[in-house]
Design a protein around this motif. Structure first.
Motif, mmCIF file in Angstrom:
data_model
loop_
_atom_site.group_PDB
_atom_site.id
_atom_site.type_symbol
_atom_site.label_atom_id
_atom_site.label_comp_id
_atom_site.label_asym_id
_atom_site.label_seq_id
_atom_site.Cartn_x
_atom_site.Cartn_y
_atom_site.Cartn_z
ATOM 1 N N ALA A 94 -1.281 -32.532 -16.814
ATOM 2 C CA ALA A 94 0.054 -32.096 -16.381
ATOM 3 C C ALA A 94 -0.023 -31.536 -14.970
ATOM 4 O O ALA A 94 -0.781 -30.603 -14.711
ATOM 5 C CB ALA A 94 0.597 -31.029 -17.335
ATOM 6 N N GLU A 153 1.854 -29.580 -13.390
ATOM 7 C CA GLU A 153 2.188 -28.153 -13.328
ATOM 8 C C GLU A 153 0.983 -27.279 -13.665
ATOM 9 O O GLU A 153 0.886 -26.133 -13.205
ATOM 10 C CB GLU A 153 3.343 -27.840 -14.304
ATOM 11 C CG GLU A 153 4.652 -28.514 -13.958
ATOM 12 C CD GLU A 153 4.680 -29.990 -14.367
ATOM 13 O OE1 GLU A 153 3.771 -30.425 -15.113
ATOM 14 O OE2 GLU A 153 5.597 -30.707 -13.906
ATOM 15 N N GLU A 154 0.069 -27.800 -14.480
ATOM 16 C CA GLU A 154 -1.163 -27.071 -14.813
ATOM 17 C C GLU A 154 -2.213 -27.259 -13.728
ATOM 18 O O GLU A 154 -2.912 -26.324 -13.345
ATOM 19 C CB GLU A 154 -1.708 -27.534 -16.167
ATOM 20 C CG GLU A 154 -0.841 -27.175 -17.351
ATOM 21 C CD GLU A 154 -0.673 -25.660 -17.500
ATOM 22 O OE1 GLU A 154 -1.681 -24.943 -17.338
ATOM 23 O OE2 GLU A 154 0.465 -25.210 -17.750
ATOM 24 N N VAL A 186 -1.795 -27.863 -10.566
ATOM 25 C CA VAL A 186 -1.464 -27.232 -9.298
ATOM 26 C C VAL A 186 -1.920 -25.769 -9.267
ATOM 27 O O VAL A 186 -2.135 -25.193 -8.195
ATOM 28 C CB VAL A 186 0.050 -27.355 -9.009
ATOM 29 C CG1 VAL A 186 0.850 -26.332 -9.822
ATOM 30 C CG2 VAL A 186 0.330 -27.193 -7.518
ATOM 31 N N LYS A 187 -2.100 -25.176 -10.439
ATOM 32 C CA LYS A 187 -2.574 -23.794 -10.509
ATOM 33 C C LYS A 187 -4.015 -23.656 -10.020
ATOM 34 O O LYS A 187 -4.478 -22.552 -9.713
ATOM 35 C CB LYS A 187 -2.472 -23.277 -11.943
ATOM 36 C CG LYS A 187 -1.055 -23.203 -12.475
ATOM 37 C CD LYS A 187 -1.045 -22.794 -13.935
ATOM 38 C CE LYS A 187 0.382 -22.799 -14.506
ATOM 39 N NZ LYS A 187 0.381 -22.457 -15.951
ATOM 40 N N ASP A 211 5.818 -28.057 -4.024
ATOM 41 C CA ASP A 211 6.444 -29.290 -4.542
ATOM 42 C C ASP A 211 5.647 -30.527 -4.116
ATOM 43 O O ASP A 211 5.465 -31.463 -4.928
ATOM 44 C CB ASP A 211 7.875 -29.408 -4.030
ATOM 45 C CG ASP A 211 8.795 -28.335 -4.631
ATOM 46 O OD1 ASP A 211 8.432 -27.801 -5.700
ATOM 47 O OD2 ASP A 211 9.837 -28.038 -4.021
ATOM 48 N N THR A 263 2.289 -30.575 -6.051
ATOM 49 C CA THR A 263 2.552 -30.941 -7.457
ATOM 50 C C THR A 263 2.827 -32.443 -7.568
ATOM 51 O O THR A 263 2.318 -33.121 -8.458
ATOM 52 C CB THR A 263 3.740 -30.148 -8.024
ATOM 53 O OG1 THR A 263 3.475 -28.750 -7.888
ATOM 54 C CG2 THR A 263 3.963 -30.480 -9.493
#
Length: 202
Positions: A177, A179-180, A182-183, A196, A199
């Motif tokens: 994912a 969103e995960e 990018v952390k 953005d 991601t």
């Protein structure tokens, strides 16, 4: 009685010519296995050879040098230089010609570093090869990600960076994912390109 030796080195054989100061010739062909090189060394010792010359043929001269160096004065000659020396007859074998040039002190040996330096050079070459292999592997890894349209390498300084490797490790563990992922990206990269964009690249 002074005796010298000329060696014509090939990949799988060594042509030897021992020449005494009175013109006596001893010619023989040896293989290149260790015990055969030791037999060649023993023959030279038996005939009281004091100086040995050979051409710097590829890397084939190196094992021979190591076997002989504790026992004789060695000369490593450039093959081009040997061939340019005047006075050679057409029917003289290479090993005999090298021996004759050695007896007349015409051989100008190349510099061969001490054993310790040679070992250090081997380590250095190995490290260089490993580093090149790492670069190739990283490039292939990024090509795999690019095929999946994961474009993170467009935005990090290099594919060996901590952020890039952290993302690859997470993907290999099944985390896909964006969103995960990018952390795991360093804040400086996020601030520079925007969260953005990063991601989306994942």
């Amino acid at each position: 009685m002074k005796a010298v030796c000329g060696l014509d080195v090939h990949k799988d054989s060594v042509y030897l010519c021992i020449l005494s100061e009175f013109g006596e010739l001893i010619e023989k062909v040896f293989g290149v296995l260790t015990f055969q090189l030791e037999e060649m060394r023993d023959l030279m010792l038996h005939h009281h050879v004091v100086e040995v010359s050979m051409e710097s043929t590829s890397v084939y001269w190196i094992p021979i040098w190591r076997v002989l160096s504790p026992h004789f004065k060695l000369n490593l000659a450039n093959p081009y230089f040997i061939k340019q020396l005047p006075g050679r007859k057409s029917d003289v074998k290479d090993a005999q010609w090298i021996a004759e040039c050695t007896m007349k002190e015409l051989i100008r040996g190349s510099f061969v570093p001490p054993e310790t330096i040679q070992q250090l050079r081997q380590y250095d070459r190995r490290i260089f090869d490993l580093n090149e292999e790492i670069v190739r592997k990283l490039s292939k890894l990024d090509a795999v990600l690019q095929r999946c349209n994961i474009r993170l390498s467009n935005y990090v300084s290099n594919v060996d960076s901590k952020s890039y490797k952290a993302v690859v490790r997470a993907i290999s563990q099944g985390i896909t994912a964006p969103e995960e992922l990018v952390k795991l990206i360093h804040g400086r990269i996020i601030n520079h390109h925007g969260i953005d964009v990063i991601t989306a690249s994942l």
